[in-house]
Design an enzyme around this catalytic site. Sequence first.
Site, PDB file in Angstrom:
ATOM      1  N   LYS A  22       0.839  -1.212   0.000  1.00 50.59           N
ATOM      2  CA  LYS A  22       0.000   0.000   0.000  1.00 50.59           C
ATOM      3  C   LYS A  22       0.862   1.244   0.000  1.00 50.59           C
ATOM      4  O   LYS A  22       1.805   1.352   0.778  1.00 50.59           O
ATOM      5  CB  LYS A  22      -0.920  -0.004   1.220  1.00 50.59           C
ATOM      6  N   HIS A 173      -8.058  22.742  17.742  1.00 45.52           N
ATOM      7  CA  HIS A 173      -8.211  22.666  19.202  1.00 45.52           C
ATOM      8  C   HIS A 173      -7.852  21.281  19.720  1.00 45.52           C
ATOM      9  O   HIS A 173      -7.858  20.312  18.970  1.00 45.52           O
ATOM     10  CB  HIS A 173      -9.652  23.009  19.608  1.00 45.52           C
ATOM     11  N   CYS A 202      11.625   2.386  28.692  1.00 42.46           N
ATOM     12  CA  CYS A 202      13.061   2.671  28.559  1.00 42.46           C
ATOM     13  C   CYS A 202      13.702   1.565  27.712  1.00 42.46           C
ATOM     14  O   CYS A 202      14.562   1.835  26.875  1.00 42.46           O
ATOM     15  CB  CYS A 202      13.732   2.740  29.925  1.00 42.46           C
ATOM     16  N   GLU A 307     -11.976  -6.431  14.651  1.00 44.27           N
ATOM     17  CA  GLU A 307     -11.261  -5.634  15.645  1.00 44.27           C
ATOM     18  C   GLU A 307     -12.100  -5.486  16.931  1.00 44.27           C
ATOM     19  O   GLU A 307     -11.582  -5.610  18.036  1.00 44.27           O
ATOM     20  CB  GLU A 307     -10.932  -4.241  15.086  1.00 44.27           C
TER      21      GLU A 307
HETATM   22 ZN   LIG Z   1      11.123   4.605  31.348  1.00 42.32          ZN
END
Ligand SMILES: [Zn+2]
Length: 330
Positions: A22, A173, A202, A307
């Site tokens: 795509k 907005h 992390c 879904e």
């Molecule tokens: Zn972290």
Amino acid sequence: MSEIRKHYFLHEYCIIAEERAKRPSDFAGAVRGSEKNDSENCVFCGGNEEKTPPATAVYKNGEVFADTGEKRVRNWDFRCFPNLYPALSPASSFPESFGKKSEVIPGFGFHEVIVESPVHGKKLEDFSDTEISGLMKVYRDRVCHYAAHEKISYVSLFKNSGKAAGASQDHPHSQLIALPVCPQVIEKELIAIRDAQKCPYCALLEKEKISPRLILENNDFIAFAPYYSTVPFEVWILPKKHISFLGELSSGLLFALGEILRDILRSYAKLFGDLPYNHMFYQLFETTEYHLNLRLLPRLSTAAGFELNTGIYINTVSPEKAASYLKGNE
Ligand SMILES: [Zn+2]
Ligand SMILES: [Zn+2]
């Protein structure tokens, strides 16, 4: 061949199914363009301040004001006021305590509109450095304002851009809904984070920094197409340092955040023109265990029966391909 991919640290899956390659132009039908941009009678436009509830915070030349009674502050840069049709309201009294089994809790909370510019057709990708970092500061201030409320547990800060993304106003907005409960999506993540040796955000940051899904980075933030991408061209933005909520961002970090967000929006605009999308902050102020992240979800596909039935999204563009397009490589 399709691939079932697992979320970085949750038991959630998505299906990457590129039956055919795509290209961004294949999504032309889902992109706006034909939507009218009607500024006539727009209550968010500069000059129409009387048509909204009094503002709780008005930003003008770097200073913060509030509307008092019938008097409205004019010539503002950013304007925040209570939503006229709030999902939750401070008028409902919230019980001192309630059990997890409580079936009904009064609809207590705050629902605020953040108007990003007095100019009707202004787009975030065209904001100047001052405007984009100014908006990030408004985001931080308003989150802190509600986080300080003793009955508020979570502040949802998001932007719906385009009708397909749920926007009922086409004036630029964002919105903020402050909740007395912590949403399940965050609680689920928190359980997994507490189970892990090291903050999983992390850890995934280290991994994505050297992956083909990396789109761009600056000194403080990284933007990438996540390995687990539920929709085409999904992008996550993460601070490189472990930061839990917007309130911890210095002005330098706010600038870096605005800059990387604007860069991604510019890439979207280059590929799609006027793309309907949502951007949403995920953050927690009650614990330092969480790792702040901003997710951008273009609305190029529709969640349908599969879904909704399974919670598993079928994505027809791999994040590797999406990153390559967003980097301008294809
Ligand atoms: Zn972290
Ligand atoms: Zn307007």
